[in-house]
Design an enzyme around this catalytic site. Structure first.
Site, PDB file in Angstrom:
ATOM      1  N   HIS A  14       0.853  -1.206   0.000  1.00  0.00           N
ATOM      2  CA  HIS A  14       0.000   0.000   0.000  1.00  0.00           C
ATOM      3  C   HIS A  14       0.882   1.247   0.000  1.00  0.00           C
ATOM      4  O   HIS A  14       1.338   1.701   1.044  1.00  0.00           O
ATOM      5  CB  HIS A  14      -0.917  -0.041   1.229  1.00  0.00           C
ATOM      6  N   HIS A  16       1.161   5.037  -2.345  1.00  0.00           N
ATOM      7  CA  HIS A  16       0.756   5.908  -3.454  1.00  0.00           C
ATOM      8  C   HIS A  16       2.037   6.543  -3.976  1.00  0.00           C
ATOM      9  O   HIS A  16       2.695   7.286  -3.233  1.00  0.00           O
ATOM     10  CB  HIS A  16      -0.224   6.975  -2.971  1.00  0.00           C
ATOM     11  N   HIS A 194      -9.554   1.139  -0.805  1.00  0.00           N
ATOM     12  CA  HIS A 194      -9.474   1.748   0.518  1.00  0.00           C
ATOM     13  C   HIS A 194     -10.863   1.663   1.152  1.00  0.00           C
ATOM     14  O   HIS A 194     -11.856   1.990   0.499  1.00  0.00           O
ATOM     15  CB  HIS A 194      -9.084   3.221   0.416  1.00  0.00           C
ATOM     16  N   GLU A 197     -10.922   3.503   6.591  1.00  0.00           N
ATOM     17  CA  GLU A 197      -9.865   4.380   7.097  1.00  0.00           C
ATOM     18  C   GLU A 197     -10.581   5.479   7.886  1.00  0.00           C
ATOM     19  O   GLU A 197     -10.507   5.521   9.108  1.00  0.00           O
ATOM     20  CB  GLU A 197      -9.052   4.970   5.931  1.00  0.00           C
ATOM     21  N   ASP A 275       1.865   3.958   2.865  1.00  0.00           N
ATOM     22  CA  ASP A 275       0.825   4.838   2.315  1.00  0.00           C
ATOM     23  C   ASP A 275       1.427   6.004   1.514  1.00  0.00           C
ATOM     24  O   ASP A 275       1.516   5.914   0.296  1.00  0.00           O
ATOM     25  CB  ASP A 275      -0.094   5.345   3.433  1.00  0.00           C
TER      26      ASP A 275
END
Ligand code: HPA
Ligand code: ZN
Length: 331
Positions: A14, A16, A194, A197, A275
């Site tokens: 995970h 980005h 996702h 969260e 992340d």
């Protein structure tokens, strides 16, 4: 412990890639591309990274990526991250990328793909780092736009390991994207999303039932729903948990309050991830170290977490076997 955690073969599920843009590279690319930044210095950028929630982060995240314009920019962005990840013992990276956030600035998908593809090949050859690619849809934009993107990505379908769903979660439930994800399923492309969260446990159920995802990104709010926890455990559903991200976006107050120990105690299939490392205070090693400090986990726990990620990764079976062996040999 630091030495052990460095050597541990870490798999990142995970990330980005746009969230790996360090302020130094942001400034260099801004200058090269003649893009005006609203910061005077690298220090000022870092000082601005004081987030109150997911949206306050996303505002800066989309602003920061405005410096990315050419294939070379995307190549440098990814190589910069791959080198850092490799240096801290990461052996495999699965990168989300956000084509819609580039398209709205006039940067075409082909430009993004060219840069990322080149970087992935270079990382494999020069660093021995394997990678997988997850094309993310922005859930706060219309579903029709996501569908258009998926169709336009036809030349690259073969290269996509999965499609994902990110950006502002609240008010944008998984159900909004059922058709897009059904189309991806018919194309034989794996799905992740996702969920849980900032959004409620129902969004996790929605992602499982309506989007057919094979893993849940974040998912920490599942603990509010015991029946859902039981289901996630029974299905061995992978959760890509991002501890430092959850602290910086105020999902939890302090890492010591993080639900990770409870998720593990519930027997869930947890992995640790970074992340957006440039925005949230560190990469994979920093996340592992912070967990050691906050929870006092021993080597066996970290080995389990690293093993969960190896089993869940989009990779060929020869590579998986190789990484299992490396994990076995790491003591
Ligand atoms: N959550 C949702 N969307 C995102 C994130 C995140 O942490 N990072 C980049 N897009
Ligand atoms: Zn994320």
């Amino acid at each position: 412990m630091r030495d052990f955690l460095e050597r541990l073969p870490k798999v990142e599920l995970h990330l980005h890639i746009e969230g790996s843009l360090e302020p130094e590279l942001m400034f260099a690319l801004a200058e090269r591309n003649g893009v005006a930044l609203s910061y005077a210095s690298v220090e000022e950028v870092r000082a601005a990274y004081d987030f109150s929630d997911l949206q306050s982060f996303l505002d800066l995240y989309y602003q920061g990526m405005s410096v990315l314009r050419t294939a070379e920019d995307f190549f440098e962005l990814a190589m910069d991250y791959f080198r850092r990840a490799h240096a801290e013992g990461v052996v495999h990276v699965e990168l989300h990328f956000d084509p819609q956030a580039h398209r709205v600035r006039g940067v075409e998908l082909s430009v993004v793909m060219e840069g990322l593809s080149l970087a992935r090949r270079r990382a494999e050859r020069e660093l021995g780092l394997s990678t997988a690619l997850i094309m993310a849809f922005l859930r706060d934009r219309p579903a029709e736009e996501a569908m258009t993107l998926l169709e336009e990505a036809a030349p690259y379908w073969e290269m996509l390991d999965a499609v994902g769903l990110d950006s502002a979660e609240r008010g944008n439930p998984p159900e909004k994207f059922v058709e897009v994800f059904e189309r991806a399923a018919r194309l034989g492309i794996a799905r992740v999303a996702h969920a849980g969260e900032e959004g409620p446990p129902d969004y996790i159920r929605g992602a499982l039932d309506r989007l057919g995802v094979c893993r849940i990104d974040h998912g920490v709010r599942c603990l509010e729903d015991p029946a859902l926890v039981a289901r996630l455990r029974d299905e061995r559903m992978v959760l890509t948990v991002c501890p430092l991200s959850n602290v910086r976006l105020r999902v939890v107050e302090r890492l010591a309050d993080h639900p990770l120990p409870r998720l593990l105690a519930e027997g869930l299939n947890v992995t640790l991830n970074s992340d957006d490392p440039a925005y949230f205070g560190g990469g994979m090693l920093d996340n592992f170290l912070a967990c050691h400090q906050a929870f006092g986990w021993d080597r066996a726990t970290f080995r389990t977490l690293a093993g969960n990620a190896i089993e869940a990764a989009f990779m060929g079976e020869a590579r998986r076997a190789e990484l299992r062996e490396r994990l076995e040999a790491c003591d």
